[in-house]
Scaffold this active site. Sequence first.
Site, PDB file in Angstrom:
ATOM      1  N   GLY A  53      -3.857 -39.628 -16.335  1.00 20.96           N
ATOM      2  CA  GLY A  53      -2.479 -39.582 -16.838  1.00 20.96           C
ATOM      3  C   GLY A  53      -2.265 -40.839 -17.666  1.00 20.96           C
ATOM      4  O   GLY A  53      -2.561 -41.957 -17.211  1.00 20.96           O
ATOM      5  N   ASP A 239      -0.447 -37.900 -24.469  1.00 22.98           N
ATOM      6  CA  ASP A 239      -1.362 -39.047 -24.382  1.00 22.98           C
ATOM      7  C   ASP A 239      -1.260 -39.959 -25.593  1.00 22.98           C
ATOM      8  O   ASP A 239      -1.671 -41.121 -25.535  1.00 22.98           O
ATOM      9  CB  ASP A 239      -2.800 -38.550 -24.213  1.00 22.98           C
ATOM     10  CG  ASP A 239      -2.939 -37.881 -22.856  1.00 22.98           C
ATOM     11  OD1 ASP A 239      -2.562 -36.707 -22.733  1.00 22.98           O
ATOM     12  OD2 ASP A 239      -3.366 -38.561 -21.906  1.00 22.98           O
ATOM     13  N   ASN A 249      -2.144 -34.054 -26.506  1.00 26.80           N
ATOM     14  CA  ASN A 249      -1.987 -33.809 -25.065  1.00 26.80           C
ATOM     15  C   ASN A 249      -3.162 -32.949 -24.597  1.00 26.80           C
ATOM     16  O   ASN A 249      -4.021 -32.555 -25.396  1.00 26.80           O
ATOM     17  CB  ASN A 249      -0.645 -33.134 -24.761  1.00 26.80           C
ATOM     18  CG  ASN A 249      -0.304 -33.169 -23.285  1.00 26.80           C
ATOM     19  OD1 ASN A 249      -0.417 -34.226 -22.646  1.00 26.80           O
ATOM     20  ND2 ASN A 249       0.083 -32.057 -22.701  1.00 26.80           N
TER      21      ASN A 249
HETATM   22  O1  MRU Z   1      -7.087 -36.002 -18.827  1.00 27.93           O
HETATM   23  P1  MRU Z   1      -5.831 -36.374 -18.103  1.00 27.93           P
HETATM   24  O2  MRU Z   1      -5.639 -35.627 -16.838  1.00 27.93           O
HETATM   25  O3  MRU Z   1      -5.683 -37.863 -17.960  1.00 27.93           O
HETATM   26  O4  MRU Z   1      -4.715 -35.872 -19.117  1.00 27.93           O
HETATM   27  C1  MRU Z   1      -3.383 -36.043 -18.783  1.00 27.93           C
HETATM   28  C2  MRU Z   1      -2.469 -35.331 -19.678  1.00 27.93           C
HETATM   29  O5  MRU Z   1      -2.817 -34.709 -20.647  1.00 27.93           O
HETATM   30  C3  MRU Z   1      -1.048 -35.541 -19.376  1.00 27.93           C
HETATM   31  O6  MRU Z   1      -0.290 -34.406 -19.618  1.00 27.93           O
HETATM   32  C4  MRU Z   1      -0.629 -36.720 -20.244  1.00 27.93           C
HETATM   33  O7  MRU Z   1      -1.403 -37.851 -19.924  1.00 27.93           O
HETATM   34  C5  MRU Z   1       0.750 -37.065 -20.088  1.00 27.93           C
HETATM   35  S1  MRU Z   1       0.930 -37.962 -18.632  1.00 27.93           S
HETATM   36  C6  MRU Z   1       2.517 -38.283 -18.291  1.00 27.93           C
END
Ligand code: MRU
Length: 360
Positions: A53, A239, A249
């Site tokens: 996240g 992201d 994202n």
């Molecule tokens: O690969 P991840 O699980 O780290 O990806 C996370 C996401 O895509 C979330 O939706 C994004 O980080 C937003 S977090 C508030």
Amino acid sequence: MRIGKTSYRSVWRDPDGAIRIFDQTRLPWQVEILRLADAAQVAEAIRTMRVRGAPLIGAVAAFGLALALRADSSDAGMEATAAMLAATRPTAINLGWALEQLLDALRNQPREERVAVADRLAQAIADDDVETNFRIGRNTLPLIREHAGKGRVNILTHCNAGWLATVDYGTALSGIFQAHDAGIDVHVWVDETRPRNQGALLTAFELAGHGVAHTIIVDNAGGHLMQHGKVDFCIVGTDRVTRNGDVANKIGTYLKALAARDNGVPFHVACPHSTIDWRLARGEEIPIEERAEAEVSGITGLAPDGAPASIRVAAPTSPAANPAFDVTPARLVSSIITERGVSAASEAGLVALYPERSAA
Ligand code: MRU
């Protein structure tokens, strides 16, 4: 956020600077708290998505650099640790942003001051994330209320942008938790979010823990539900947002935005200030993480004996590709919701919220 009767943040520190996190690769089956005692362990936890996240990995990396300075506060040591942490995941800007905040403050500090300065700043980044996400939720509430007059509000989300993806509250889910607390009847369609299933595992765990009505769907179901009037709006985290309002994202977000546009469903993005990359003009410039084939060809779940297990779900010799993020063009985004308010997904909209970032 609460698990059972206990309130937690997603990251906190021991008195000696070691970091505590939930091992997100174990959730929702096991609530396991990990202690990360050096920067190498912190880097491993981010790389393997024990913590994940965008806002959370920024805060964890900041704590990780502060921790490493206790062992080596030299210029070379500090720069090498920051580079190692920054290289763990490429797409979420929060990681580089948080490390840069620390490095900017530390480079001119005498060595003996560095641990105290880094400790303070890393904690401030974490505390700011909590406040920021609470405000994002506050700014999301009116959008939810707009739909509440017609009965239950049906919201679709992708991946996990709840409290586990941040230090607390979440971004996209913050307003949903607040709406539920305010007595609004909300129901969330939760995209399972292959390949790692952050929706089915983590978002569902958070919503269930908070008592919010929700239903897990396969990633391909969203368009169908929108065609049948079963989604009032979509909201996702991000992201990285570029200056023009393009949104990176989790992979599959773009397809949801396309379906939303085709069906006249609003598509909102919840985004803290730390996720806006003012240096990049457009989404095409965002580095997209490619992850291991095994995440696509296999899946992890709970075996009949009650223990987590991984199995292969693809044909034995076929290759797989695993781009972990995609970019949704600004033209498909109805609004960007930040701690400062709601803006159009455009440079003018973002700069209106952050006038200090005006290029002029
Ligand atoms: O690969 P991840 O699980 O780290 O990806 C996370 C996401 O895509 C979330 O939706 C994004 O980080 C937003 S977090 C508030």
